[in-house]
Write a protein that holds these residues in place. Sequence first.
Motif, mmCIF file in Angstrom:
data_model
loop_
_atom_site.group_PDB
_atom_site.id
_atom_site.type_symbol
_atom_site.label_atom_id
_atom_site.label_comp_id
_atom_site.label_asym_id
_atom_site.label_seq_id
_atom_site.Cartn_x
_atom_site.Cartn_y
_atom_site.Cartn_z
ATOM 1 N N ASN A 66 6.672 4.739 8.565
ATOM 2 C CA ASN A 66 6.406 4.544 10.227
ATOM 3 C C ASN A 66 4.959 3.608 10.172
ATOM 4 O O ASN A 66 5.352 2.783 11.222
ATOM 5 C CB ASN A 66 5.888 5.984 10.543
ATOM 6 C CG ASN A 66 7.035 6.695 11.233
ATOM 7 O OD1 ASN A 66 7.824 6.141 12.023
ATOM 8 N ND2 ASN A 66 7.244 8.200 10.965
ATOM 9 N N ARG A 67 4.184 3.744 9.302
ATOM 10 C CA ARG A 67 3.123 2.754 9.207
ATOM 11 C C ARG A 67 3.573 1.149 9.272
ATOM 12 O O ARG A 67 3.169 0.200 9.853
ATOM 13 C CB ARG A 67 2.025 3.482 8.302
ATOM 14 C CG ARG A 67 0.774 2.279 8.305
ATOM 15 C CD ARG A 67 -0.096 2.654 7.041
ATOM 16 N NE ARG A 67 0.524 2.652 5.768
ATOM 17 C CZ ARG A 67 0.804 1.484 5.084
ATOM 18 N NH1 ARG A 67 0.467 0.199 5.565
ATOM 19 N NH2 ARG A 67 1.456 1.632 3.870
ATOM 20 N N GLU A 97 16.149 9.558 9.214
ATOM 21 C CA GLU A 97 15.953 10.312 10.764
ATOM 22 C C GLU A 97 14.503 10.832 11.014
ATOM 23 O O GLU A 97 14.523 10.802 12.021
ATOM 24 C CB GLU A 97 17.053 11.283 10.693
ATOM 25 C CG GLU A 97 18.407 10.966 10.843
ATOM 26 C CD GLU A 97 19.183 10.648 9.330
ATOM 27 O OE1 GLU A 97 20.250 10.219 9.347
ATOM 28 O OE2 GLU A 97 18.301 11.049 8.287
ATOM 29 N N GLY A 98 13.783 10.846 9.930
ATOM 30 C CA GLY A 98 12.485 11.201 9.994
ATOM 31 C C GLY A 98 11.598 10.258 10.678
ATOM 32 O O GLY A 98 10.372 10.526 11.050
ATOM 33 N N LEU A 99 12.037 8.957 10.706
ATOM 34 C CA LEU A 99 11.467 8.058 11.758
ATOM 35 C C LEU A 99 11.579 8.258 13.218
ATOM 36 O O LEU A 99 10.670 7.874 13.884
ATOM 37 C CB LEU A 99 12.002 6.768 11.478
ATOM 38 C CG LEU A 99 11.792 6.104 10.103
ATOM 39 C CD1 LEU A 99 12.388 4.717 9.994
ATOM 40 C CD2 LEU A 99 10.401 5.842 9.832
ATOM 41 N N HIS A 107 9.103 -7.537 9.594
ATOM 42 C CA HIS A 107 10.355 -7.653 8.607
ATOM 43 C C HIS A 107 10.930 -6.308 8.372
ATOM 44 O O HIS A 107 12.091 -5.957 8.202
ATOM 45 C CB HIS A 107 10.100 -8.403 7.383
ATOM 46 C CG HIS A 107 9.676 -10.018 7.550
ATOM 47 N ND1 HIS A 107 10.723 -10.618 8.163
ATOM 48 C CD2 HIS A 107 8.675 -10.643 6.892
ATOM 49 C CE1 HIS A 107 10.260 -11.871 8.289
ATOM 50 N NE2 HIS A 107 8.984 -11.979 7.450
ATOM 51 N N VAL A 108 10.124 -5.145 8.192
ATOM 52 C CA VAL A 108 10.353 -3.966 7.817
ATOM 53 C C VAL A 108 11.123 -3.437 9.008
ATOM 54 O O VAL A 108 12.211 -2.780 9.077
ATOM 55 C CB VAL A 108 9.356 -3.129 7.233
ATOM 56 C CG1 VAL A 108 9.617 -1.468 7.128
ATOM 57 C CG2 VAL A 108 8.837 -3.676 6.166
ATOM 58 N N ARG A 109 10.428 -3.637 10.125
ATOM 59 C CA ARG A 109 11.134 -2.994 11.458
ATOM 60 C C ARG A 109 12.451 -3.575 11.646
ATOM 61 O O ARG A 109 13.364 -2.818 11.880
ATOM 62 C CB ARG A 109 10.071 -3.124 12.814
ATOM 63 C CG ARG A 109 10.512 -2.609 14.037
ATOM 64 C CD ARG A 109 9.601 -2.480 15.159
ATOM 65 N NE ARG A 109 8.714 -3.918 15.124
ATOM 66 C CZ ARG A 109 7.766 -4.279 14.731
ATOM 67 N NH1 ARG A 109 6.846 -3.436 14.105
ATOM 68 N NH2 ARG A 109 7.473 -5.485 15.135
ATOM 69 N N GLY A 154 0.909 -1.148 -0.076
ATOM 70 C CA GLY A 154 0.000 0.121 0.052
ATOM 71 C C GLY A 154 0.748 1.302 0.103
ATOM 72 O O GLY A 154 0.411 2.433 0.372
ATOM 73 N N MET A 155 2.099 1.164 -0.483
ATOM 74 C CA MET A 155 2.810 2.175 -0.432
ATOM 75 C C MET A 155 3.537 2.346 -1.989
ATOM 76 O O MET A 155 4.129 1.538 -2.557
ATOM 77 C CB MET A 155 4.082 2.058 0.518
ATOM 78 C CG MET A 155 5.309 3.141 0.683
ATOM 79 S SD MET A 155 6.297 2.593 1.700
ATOM 80 C CE MET A 155 7.366 3.941 1.658
ATOM 81 N N THR A 156 3.594 3.661 -2.680
ATOM 82 C CA THR A 156 4.226 3.858 -3.640
ATOM 83 C C THR A 156 5.761 4.198 -3.616
ATOM 84 O O THR A 156 6.064 5.143 -2.790
ATOM 85 C CB THR A 156 3.553 4.904 -4.526
ATOM 86 O OG1 THR A 156 2.051 4.543 -4.779
ATOM 87 C CG2 THR A 156 4.245 5.193 -5.784
ATOM 88 N N VAL A 157 6.590 3.841 -4.184
ATOM 89 C CA VAL A 157 8.010 3.893 -4.076
ATOM 90 C C VAL A 157 8.329 4.545 -5.654
ATOM 91 O O VAL A 157 8.304 4.109 -6.542
ATOM 92 C CB VAL A 157 8.855 2.661 -3.995
ATOM 93 C CG1 VAL A 157 10.440 3.056 -3.781
ATOM 94 C CG2 VAL A 157 8.396 2.077 -2.518
#
Length: 238
Positions: free
Chosen positions: A126-127, A96-98, A134-136, A37-40
């Motif tokens: 963040n979501r 760093e924005g996380l 896995h992402v975390r 659900g994310m556009t890269v």
Amino acid sequence: MHSASWHLTGQSDCQLCPMRQLSIFAGLTVQELDNLGMTVQDIHLPAGEVLYHQGESARHAFTLRSGVIKLSLESPLHGVEKIVRLLRHGDLLGFEGLNHSHPRYPHTATTLDAADLCLLDISELNRLSEDLPHVRRALLERWQRALEESEFHIVEVGAGKADACLAAFLYHWCGVFPDGAWVPFPMARKEIAGYLGLSSAHVSRVMADFKRHGYLRESGQRIMVQRASLRKIASGMH
């Protein structure tokens, strides 16, 4: 909001990307990638362009697919630029924005040669980091790698004589390539000096000395080194 210098070249296909195993999505299945659900987005920047400035709001993060980027900061006491990291393919930046408590870029990111990157939205990351282990885990592993790079810079490069510092840097930079290979090296003497805390003249003298002894060859923006010889110099054994 995108920088005017960014050249958006299309939407990334994370499933087919050759850098997938080096990205934060390496541990995801095909189905999980489909359901992100994310556009890269893909970005291309020519050499010498600023990706973001120190102190800007950190709204995006990036994966560097090709090229070299320097992360620098300006000393609040002396107003002098200090290069703190040199990044290449597979490295992450802008994450760093996380950090919700201080969502600003602590460095200025500048391309040293033409670069291709993946653009990721920080709020979406963040979501994902909250929803997908896995992402975390991948983000934590990359933070650990960045910490190890910083420690190398302090312990190995930032100590000892100039020839040992430069040898350690070149040995480390070429270490991810097969021994005896030509390695991309778009850094000018001033960038190397800024990273190592030396003068450009000193770097030029040591590089010329390495060439005379056959430890180093240069061709355009590529180098070939004798890693065994550099290792001895870095360890003070020569």
